[in-house]
Scaffold this motif. Structure first.
Motif, mmCIF file in Angstrom:
data_model
loop_
_atom_site.group_PDB
_atom_site.id
_atom_site.type_symbol
_atom_site.label_atom_id
_atom_site.label_comp_id
_atom_site.label_asym_id
_atom_site.label_seq_id
_atom_site.Cartn_x
_atom_site.Cartn_y
_atom_site.Cartn_z
ATOM 1 N N LYS A 153 0.843 -1.206 0.000
ATOM 2 C CA LYS A 153 0.000 0.000 0.000
ATOM 3 C C LYS A 153 0.874 1.252 0.000
ATOM 4 N N LEU A 154 1.953 1.244 0.779
ATOM 5 C CA LEU A 154 2.874 2.382 0.803
ATOM 6 C C LEU A 154 3.503 2.624 -0.572
ATOM 7 N N LEU A 155 3.908 1.562 -1.238
ATOM 8 C CA LEU A 155 4.471 1.702 -2.584
ATOM 9 C C LEU A 155 3.445 2.291 -3.545
ATOM 10 N N GLU A 156 2.212 1.833 -3.438
ATOM 11 C CA GLU A 156 1.131 2.351 -4.271
ATOM 12 C C GLU A 156 0.887 3.830 -3.991
ATOM 13 N N ILE A 157 0.907 4.206 -2.730
ATOM 14 C CA ILE A 157 0.710 5.612 -2.341
ATOM 15 C C ILE A 157 1.853 6.466 -2.890
ATOM 16 N N ASP A 158 3.081 5.960 -2.791
ATOM 17 C CA ASP A 158 4.224 6.703 -3.319
ATOM 18 C C ASP A 158 4.100 6.915 -4.831
ATOM 19 N N ARG A 159 3.645 5.884 -5.556
ATOM 20 C CA ARG A 159 3.434 6.026 -7.006
ATOM 21 C C ARG A 159 2.364 7.074 -7.290
ATOM 22 N N GLN A 160 1.289 7.046 -6.517
ATOM 23 C CA GLN A 160 0.210 8.023 -6.709
ATOM 24 C C GLN A 160 0.706 9.436 -6.429
ATOM 25 N N ILE A 161 1.512 9.592 -5.390
ATOM 26 C CA ILE A 161 2.068 10.911 -5.062
ATOM 27 C C ILE A 161 2.937 11.402 -6.217
ATOM 28 N N ASP A 162 3.780 10.523 -6.762
ATOM 29 C CA ASP A 162 4.629 10.908 -7.900
ATOM 30 C C ASP A 162 3.777 11.340 -9.094
#
Length: 139
Positions: A95-104
């Motif tokens: 989920k954290l990786l997904e959130i980081d991708r969304q932030i980018d």
């Protein structure tokens, strides 16, 4: 008297204690996230007290962005007698990786919009084959 004597709760009591609507409780049951213990002679669902723990867990996991499918996977591990903390950690790391991708992606979009707006020119006349030249001619 009713369900309380047998440590069983009717669905309305579960709703009152958990603050989760009856419709949602029925939906969770249809997905297999929770199970009613049995039904009354009138066909009303009865739940053991542990349903409150499961509902609280489901609500908390959803707050962290886990899907009902992911929560179901975690609860299956729990129902097999294992502590699902490892599975939860793995899902939260994903989920954290997904959130980081969304932030980018959002930061990129923000930058593009800022760039477009910085060169914005209001056009009073209409151009053929163009709805808004600011957007369509921008690169």
């Amino acid at each position: 008297m009713l369900a309380q004597d047998n440590k069983l709760l009717l669905i309305g009591q579960v709703t009152n204690l958990s603050k989760i609507p009856i419709r949602t409780i029925r939906y969770y049951e249809s997905l297999g996230l929770i199970k009613s213990s049995k039904r009354t002679e009138g066909g009303f669902r009865q739940f053991s007290l542990d349903v409150l723990t499961r509902l609280a867990f489901i609500k908390r996991a959803q707050n962290f962005g886990l899907s009902l499918e992911e929560i179901g996977d975690i609860l299956q591990v729990y129902d097999q007698g294992q502590v699902p903390c490892g599975e939860i950690q793995e899902k939260l790391e994903q989920k954290l990786l997904e959130i980081d991708r969304q932030i980018d992606q959002l930061l990129t979009l923000r930058s593009e919009i800022q760039g477009l707006l910085s060169g914005w020119k209001n056009t009073a006349h209409r151009q053929e084959h163009t709805i808004c030249p600011n957007m369509q001619n921008a690169r």
